[in-house]
Design a protein around this motif. Structure first.
Motif, PDB file in Angstrom:
ATOM      1  N   PHE A 130       7.769   2.702 -11.509  1.00  0.00           N
ATOM      2  CA  PHE A 130       7.269   3.212 -10.231  1.00  0.00           C
ATOM      3  C   PHE A 130       6.779   2.020  -9.419  1.00  0.00           C
ATOM      4  N   ARG A 131       7.347   1.872  -8.207  1.00  0.00           N
ATOM      5  CA  ARG A 131       6.929   0.802  -7.305  1.00  0.00           C
ATOM      6  C   ARG A 131       6.092   1.405  -6.184  1.00  0.00           C
ATOM      7  N   VAL A 132       4.867   0.939  -6.052  1.00  0.00           N
ATOM      8  CA  VAL A 132       3.965   1.400  -4.999  1.00  0.00           C
ATOM      9  C   VAL A 132       3.771   0.248  -4.020  1.00  0.00           C
ATOM     10  N   PHE A 133       4.138   0.477  -2.760  1.00  0.00           N
ATOM     11  CA  PHE A 133       3.997  -0.527  -1.703  1.00  0.00           C
ATOM     12  C   PHE A 133       2.853  -0.115  -0.783  1.00  0.00           C
ATOM     13  N   LEU A 134       1.875  -0.993  -0.619  1.00  0.00           N
ATOM     14  CA  LEU A 134       0.786  -0.764   0.324  1.00  0.00           C
ATOM     15  C   LEU A 134       0.840  -1.842   1.404  1.00  0.00           C
ATOM     16  N   PRO A 135       0.671  -1.450   2.682  1.00  0.00           N
ATOM     17  CA  PRO A 135       0.764  -2.450   3.757  1.00  0.00           C
ATOM     18  C   PRO A 135      -0.369  -3.462   3.676  1.00  0.00           C
ATOM     19  N   ARG A 136      -0.030  -4.682   4.013  1.00  0.00           N
ATOM     20  CA  ARG A 136      -1.028  -5.745   4.027  1.00  0.00           C
ATOM     21  C   ARG A 136      -2.054  -5.471   5.122  1.00  0.00           C
ATOM     22  N   HIS A 137      -3.331  -5.582   4.777  1.00  0.00           N
ATOM     23  CA  HIS A 137      -4.396  -5.356   5.752  1.00  0.00           C
ATOM     24  C   HIS A 137      -4.888  -6.700   6.284  1.00  0.00           C
TER      25      HIS A 137
ATOM     26  N   LYS B  61      -6.024  -1.638   2.458  1.00  0.00           N
ATOM     27  CA  LYS B  61      -7.079  -0.717   2.849  1.00  0.00           C
ATOM     28  C   LYS B  61      -6.723   0.682   2.376  1.00  0.00           C
ATOM     29  N   THR B  62      -7.516   1.195   1.419  1.00  0.00           N
ATOM     30  CA  THR B  62      -7.300   2.538   0.893  1.00  0.00           C
ATOM     31  C   THR B  62      -8.583   3.000   0.229  1.00  0.00           C
ATOM     32  N   ASP B  63      -8.590   4.260  -0.169  1.00  0.00           N
ATOM     33  CA  ASP B  63      -9.750   4.827  -0.855  1.00  0.00           C
ATOM     34  C   ASP B  63      -9.734   4.351  -2.308  1.00  0.00           C
TER      35      ASP B  63
ATOM     36  N   GLN C 128      -0.860   8.923   2.344  1.00  0.00           N
ATOM     37  CA  GLN C 128      -2.029   8.965   3.217  1.00  0.00           C
ATOM     38  C   GLN C 128      -2.634   7.575   3.407  1.00  0.00           C
ATOM     39  N   SER C 129      -2.358   6.677   2.470  1.00  0.00           N
ATOM     40  CA  SER C 129      -2.828   5.287   2.595  1.00  0.00           C
ATOM     41  C   SER C 129      -1.880   4.438   3.422  1.00  0.00           C
ATOM     42  N   GLY C 130      -0.817   5.047   3.947  1.00  0.00           N
ATOM     43  CA  GLY C 130       0.156   4.309   4.735  1.00  0.00           C
ATOM     44  C   GLY C 130       1.175   3.573   3.897  1.00  0.00           C
ATOM     45  N   GLY C 131       1.260   3.908   2.598  1.00  0.00           N
ATOM     46  CA  GLY C 131       2.158   3.199   1.706  1.00  0.00           C
ATOM     47  C   GLY C 131       3.406   3.994   1.372  1.00  0.00           C
ATOM     48  N   TYR C 132       4.149   3.466   0.386  1.00  0.00           N
ATOM     49  CA  TYR C 132       5.416   4.070  -0.036  1.00  0.00           C
ATOM     50  C   TYR C 132       5.510   3.969  -1.548  1.00  0.00           C
ATOM     51  N   ILE C 133       6.158   4.946  -2.157  1.00  0.00           N
ATOM     52  CA  ILE C 133       6.357   4.934  -3.601  1.00  0.00           C
ATOM     53  C   ILE C 133       7.821   5.204  -3.894  1.00  0.00           C
TER      54      ILE C 133
END
Length: 869
Positions: free
Chosen positions: A702-709, A586-588, A685-690
């Motif tokens: 570059f590793r971008v981690f976004l939480p599972r929705h 879940k992100t923009d 702001q999307s709740g993730g990590y880079i």
């Protein structure tokens, strides 16, 4: 009655049916020819003048000469052959095993003397075939059958079998005998004739008796070792345990019936830092070393067992550790009647080797006198047990730049000074590892170590240093973000005034006017400045986001064509690796697209000579997240997006600065330094990590981690129903052929505009009035309440800034709802909606307009809010 053969007669073969002499045949024929010639001469002596008689005699003479020559040649050829045959027979006759040569049908061709002696045959007529000898016994008959089948298939073999009685008259004919029977095929020269079979049989009873005695003694030894009063275990090169005796298993509470060799290691048996002590025993290449160690073993129930090990280890020729053998002596705690000093020494040794802190005692010159197990483990690559025994200097475990401070600390300890400051240093062989050393003076020297001057305690600080650096970087980024957010807020007000003024002038100007182009240029540059402001707000995580549930496979797929266009004209190849069944996030959407595009552009610029750009997506479980060992990330399910290049890489000294606003390594005019700052802010702001990882000259990832929705089924069903209804209405309108009407943004409502920035307030009032609205203005929240009181609440909608002196927008909304609960309200702000919405009640209803905005955007939001329920 046949006379028995004497023992010496066994030196000759029992049976030999293979001897023939071609030379003898030739000599007989020659004699016959000569006799015929002589008879003819006597008979025809009176007719020698007859030509026919002379011819006959001539023929006989030629025949005689032929046989004579051939006999001589044959004799020459036979001599070495007969000599070779004689040697072969002598070898077979002297062989201790019984040898038998048979044809394919088992008929005897040759049997040596040992065969006759073994089977009791005294003369050729008594020699029996193997079938006759062995077929009467089941075990020997089965062995003979298997070997015979093998010979027919071209295989050699051997069998061992046991008979209750001997085959022949052995010295001790009573009791069982063991025999070994071998079989192989004998090929004749050049493959002529059918192959023969060679059988060899021998009595191995004595050999079997020796083997049985050996295995019995071995079993006795194993039984004794298993139940010896001491424990024992043996281990392989990697520490895997192949054997442990029953005594040790009982001490440790292990079920020996479930033990599988290689299933456990020495580290599984040893408690605390004892493994470092065991590993410190190292032998010279190709030699063996034995040492005595005091440590604790680990019982199955988790308790400790104090023991003394006599550990013997061999070393390979290349110096690598070899196998080890270890005797374990159990050490019972001292009782009141035992020597208290010995019991105290044992307890101290256990404590000394099981403390989590590395400890070493040194003399006044800084030479190591004694260490505990954690010390050897911590500095295993620098100091070994042998080094300690040889008086290694403590300074070798410090950086050269820190060794003088250690010398000063040891000098202070030698002078019995207190409060010696700790020393922070790095490991010489690995600068990423940090240590802190505490040096304490020895006040009362012991009799065992009178030269002891100081005790040095070492603690690894690597993780603490990493956390400190991370905390400092986080504080720095937060401070920069706060500053950037404040700048962006003020700048938004300026841009809003510029945009509103330019829109007002454009409404009054015609495209043919000379000033029209300049006005459009003003608006274009104001919009460019607004993009920079949005990037600053993205970094400070205060920009407006409209998060939706996304499938990153679709997002990356839609962006691939755009990225291909960005790479056109370069030698950069794009490779996209899609993960299977990606979890939703879940992100923009638009903001995350900016993240990927920015990372791809940076990767392209890092490969001026060309290379490979890889976009990779996959699911990462909580366990896999933990495997990345990023201390700041929670261990939960994530979706990973990797952007990797094979470019120039990022130097380590600037890695910590890449996310800072306005930091760039590009030339002047080729970068604002806000790209990665924006990426950082959007991901956060999307709740993730880079997390960037780079190696100079090899590339960057570059590793971008976004939480599972996790999607709520009820919410998902409602969203699908609304989307389907909207799609159906649009389809009906399109099918009806209704033309799309121009948007009507006029109105006649009463608006209260609340804004502390005069230029923005004045521009907004003028713009709304051009659309037909009646506008009242206020410079603060307090003034807005007064105006509402004067107008007796006859206001249709309030448009208010968020950040204002005296009373901000959220406070104004709360006060206004007390008296006018149904009045419509719009917030105008350069910050994200959720930046202030958290200060409002959950059921608060309001519209939102982000700064900077144009006249049309302001009119659209006002119109939609007025027409909404």
């Amino acid at each position: 009655m046949t006379t028995p053969r004497q023992a010496d007669d066994y030196n000759a073969p029992i049976v030999d049916r293979g001897g023939r002499s071609g030379t003898a045949v030739r000599i007989i024929l020659l004699a016959l020819v000569l006799v015929a010639a002589a008879a003819a001469f006597v008979y025809f002596k009176d007719s020698l003048e007859n030509e026919m008689v002379l011819g006959v005699l001539g023929v006989l003479a030629m025949v005689g000469i032929f046989f004579l020559v051939s006999s001589v040649i044959g004799f020459i050829e036979v001599m070495p052959q007969r000599q070779s045959d004689s040697l072969a027979r002598s070898f077979l006759n002297s062989h201790p095993d019984g040898s038998l040569i048979t044809d394919e049908k088992g008929r005897i061709i040759y049997a040596n003397a040992a065969y006759g002696k073994l089977t009791g045959a005294r003369k050729p007529t008594e020699v029996q075939t193997l079938e006759a000898l062995l077929s009467r016994h089941r075990e020997s008959n089965e062995a003979l059958y298997r070997l015979s089948n093998g010979l027919r298939e071209g295989r050699e073999g051997q069998e061992e079998f046991r008979l209750l009685r001997a085959l022949g008259p052995a010295t001790n004919n009573s009791g069982a005998h063991w025999y070994r029977l071998k079989a192989r095929t004998l090929r004749t020269e050049e493959g002529a004739g059918k192959p023969l079979h060679i059988w060899q049989i021998s009595d191995i009873s004595a050999e079997r008796d020796d083997q049985e005695r050996f295995f019995k003694e071995l079993q006795n030894a194993i039984d004794y070792l298993d139940h010896a009063p001491a424990g024992f275990f043996s281990a392989g090169r990697k520490g895997e345990i192949f054997y442990l005796n029953a005594t040790l298993a009982e001490w440790l509470g292990l079920d020996l019936t479930k033990f599988v060799p290689g299933s456990m290691t020495i580290g599984d048996l040893v408690a605390g830092g004892g493994l470092a002590l065991i590993q410190s025993v190292q032998a010279e290449p190709g030699l063996k070393k034995t040492d005595t160690l005091d440590l604790d073993l680990k019982k199955a129930n988790g308790q400790s067992l104090p023991v003394q090990l006599i550990h013997s280890v061999t070393s390979m020729r290349d110096g690598a550790p070899g196998e080890s053998r270890t005797i374990v002596l159990r050490r019972q705690p001292g009782t009141e009647n035992e020597q208290s000093a010995s019991a105290a020494a044992m307890r101290f040794t256990r404590f000394f080797n099981n403390t989590p802190m590395a400890i070493a005692s040194v003399d006044g010159d800084g030479r190591i006198l004694r260490t505990n197990a954690p010390f050897l483990k911590l500095f295993s690559g620098i100091v070994s047990r042998d080094d300690v025994e040889n008086g290694a200097a403590l300074e070798v475990i410090l950086q050269e730049t820190d060794r003088q401070r250690l010398k000063d600390a040891l000098a202070a300890a030698k002078d019995r000074q207190g409060d010696i400051p700790p020393i922070d240093s790095r490991m010489p062989s690995d600068e990423a590892r940090h240590f802190r050393f505490y040096v304490n003076a020895v006040i009362d020297q012991s009799d065992e170590a009178p030269e002891e001057a100081a005790i040095v305690y070492a603690v690894e600080m690597t993780e603490q240093k990493a956390l400190e650096a991370q905390m400092a970087q986080t504080q720095k980024m937060n401070a920069v973000g706060t500053l950037a957010g404040g700048i962006a807020h003020d700048f938004n007000n300026v841009l809003t005034a510029i945009l509103l003024s330019s829109d007002h002038l454009l409404l009054q100007a015609r495209p043919s006017d000379a000033s029209f182009a300049d006005l459009m240029e003003i608006k274009r540059n104001a919009n460019r400045a607004a993009v920079l402001v949005r990037q600053l707000l993205a970094f400070s995580r205060k920009q407006t986001m409209r998060p939706t549930v996304l499938n990153l496979t679709d997002v990356v797929g839609d962006l691939r064509m755009l990225v291909d266009r960005l790479l056109s004209g370069t030698n950069v190849k794009l490779d996209v690796e899609y993960g299977r069944d990606l979890w939703p996030v879940k992100t923009d959407l638009s903001q995350f697209e900016q993240v990927l595009i920015n990372l791809c552009v940076n990767a392209r610029d890092a490969m001026p000579e060309g290379g490979k750009l890889t976009l990779r997506t996959r699911n990462v479980t909580a366990a896999e997240v933990a495997g990345f060992n990023y201390s700041y990330m929670p261990h939960e399910d994530m979706v990973l997006i990797e952007v990797a290049d094979t470019g120039t890489g990022i130097a380590p000294d600037i890695m910590d600065k890449i996310f800072e606003p306005f930091f760039t390594t590009k030339e002047v005019g080729k970068g604002t330094g806000l790209g990665l700052a924006m990426v950082y802010g959007i991901v956060k702001q999307s709740g993730g990590y880079i997390q960037p990882e780079s190696e100079v000259g090899k590339g960057t990832t570059f590793r971008v981690f976004l939480p599972r929705h996790v999607v709520d089924p009820a919410v998902a069903a409602e969203a699908d129903a609304i989307a389907a209804a909207e799609a159906g209405a649009a389809a009906q309108k399109s099918a009806a052929g209704q033309p799309e009407q121009p948007e009507d943004l006029t109105g006649n409502a009463v608006i209260l505009l609340v804004e502390d920035e005069e230029a923005v307030r004045r521009g907004g009032k003028r713009m709304l009035e051009t659309r037909g609205y009646t506008v009242h203005e206020a410079g603060s929240g307090v003034e807005a309440l007064d105006i509402l009181e004067e107008l007796d609440g006859k206001v249709d909608i309030v448009v208010s800034d968020v950040v204002m002196p005296e009373m901000d927008g959220p406070s104004l909304l709360r006060e206004l709802r007390k008296k006018y609960p149904d009045m419509k309200f719009i917030f105008v702000s350069g910050y994200a909606e959720d930046a202030f919405a958290r200060n409002l009640p959950p059921d608060a209803k309001f519209g939102f307009l982000p700064k900077p905005f144009s006249l049309k955007q302001l009119a659209v939001v006002v119109k939609e809010t007025l027409e909404g329920e």
